[in-house]
Design an enzyme around this catalytic site. Sequence first.
Site, PDB file in Angstrom:
ATOM      1  N   LEU A 111       0.717  -0.915   0.056  1.00 14.05           N
ATOM      2  CA  LEU A 111      -0.002  -0.023   0.019  1.00 14.05           C
ATOM      3  C   LEU A 111       0.898   1.203  -0.003  1.00 14.05           C
ATOM      4  O   LEU A 111       1.808   1.317   0.779  1.00 14.05           O
ATOM      5  CB  LEU A 111      -0.872  -0.090   1.203  1.00 14.05           C
ATOM      6  CG  LEU A 111      -2.033   0.937   1.486  1.00 14.05           C
ATOM      7  CD1 LEU A 111      -2.968   0.889   0.041  1.00 14.05           C
ATOM      8  CD2 LEU A 111      -2.675   0.739   2.640  1.00 14.05           C
ATOM      9  N   ASP A 112       0.925   2.222  -0.898  1.00 12.57           N
ATOM     10  CA  ASP A 112       1.998   2.933  -1.216  1.00 12.57           C
ATOM     11  C   ASP A 112       1.975   4.104  -0.042  1.00 12.57           C
ATOM     12  O   ASP A 112       1.080   4.122   0.994  1.00 12.57           O
ATOM     13  CB  ASP A 112       1.727   3.824  -2.475  1.00 12.57           C
ATOM     14  CG  ASP A 112       0.498   4.650  -2.505  1.00 12.57           C
ATOM     15  OD1 ASP A 112       0.488   5.868  -1.917  1.00 12.57           O
ATOM     16  OD2 ASP A 112      -0.359   4.401  -3.194  1.00 12.57           O
ATOM     17  N   LYS A 113       3.198   4.651   0.149  1.00 20.88           N
ATOM     18  CA  LYS A 113       3.447   5.318   1.448  1.00 20.88           C
ATOM     19  C   LYS A 113       2.472   6.309   1.641  1.00 20.88           C
ATOM     20  O   LYS A 113       2.037   6.768   3.036  1.00 20.88           O
ATOM     21  CB  LYS A 113       5.023   6.063   1.090  1.00 20.88           C
ATOM     22  CG  LYS A 113       5.469   6.915   2.085  1.00 20.88           C
ATOM     23  CD  LYS A 113       7.005   7.494   1.947  1.00 20.88           C
ATOM     24  CE  LYS A 113       7.350   8.338   2.985  1.00 20.88           C
ATOM     25  NZ  LYS A 113       8.715   8.893   2.721  1.00 20.88           N
ATOM     26  N   SER A 153      -0.833   6.286   0.930  1.00 16.72           N
ATOM     27  CA  SER A 153      -1.889   6.173   1.149  1.00 16.72           C
ATOM     28  C   SER A 153      -2.026   5.269   2.832  1.00 16.72           C
ATOM     29  O   SER A 153      -1.133   5.081   3.342  1.00 16.72           O
ATOM     30  CB  SER A 153      -2.270   4.978   0.212  1.00 16.72           C
ATOM     31  OG  SER A 153      -2.329   5.521  -1.143  1.00 16.72           O
TER      32      SER A 153
END
Length: 246
Positions: free
Chosen positions: A102-104, A106
């Site tokens: 889960l990208d930084k 988000s």
Amino acid sequence: MEEIRLNKFLSEAGVCSRREADRMIEEGRITVDGKKAETGMRVRPDQEIKVGKKVISMSREEEVLLAVYKPPGVICTTDRREKRNIVDYVGYPTRIYPIGRLDKDSEGLILMTNIGGLVNKMMRAANYHEKEYLVTVHKPVTEAFLERMAKGVRIRKEEKGEVLLDAMTRPCQVEKLGKYSFRIILTQGLNRQIRRMCEALGYQVTHLKRVRVLNIELKGMHPGTWRKVTDKELKELLELLRGSAG
């Protein structure tokens, strides 16, 4: 004594995912019987396998599956050199690692485990496992935007003239929630997929939260907290994964 691929050994020992294992092997961080490991090599459980200075064995204290509410700024990696890596952030006493990313920027649900077989089944894009997100964008959500998102969007990523990603996203479920917000359910996990889909259609994501992975939901959790997946949830999850490739 049966040999298995080194990346599978590390995954089943609860060290990291197979993909992360391959990366560490390439970086020279894994040794087998005192020699640097090679990508694709096979090993036996009686060999001395180390990650850095730590000897890895197949034994582990417990099988763990956690639901974690990742806040923005935490990075979904097992690389301890990253200051805000999710492993140190959670601080669980047994070795666990994130299932996917889960990208930084988000927030929301990330599952963490040491059950290698579970990770491999959940990570395979061919298995079409659902992940649900709530998204806010910088301008009004239109019916035309929703329709194009649902049908699939061509997304690209280029660096220094090299094309790193060029793909048409799968059809997905999209529902308008408010003037600037929508719900989206994906069955794939391309790098920064929702953000890239929106950008391709002239929208900028201002907030993104994952609220569900298969049957596991974020409901009732607060940023920075985690919980063990219940027996009921785990049973349902295994039923959903029955027959999945791994």
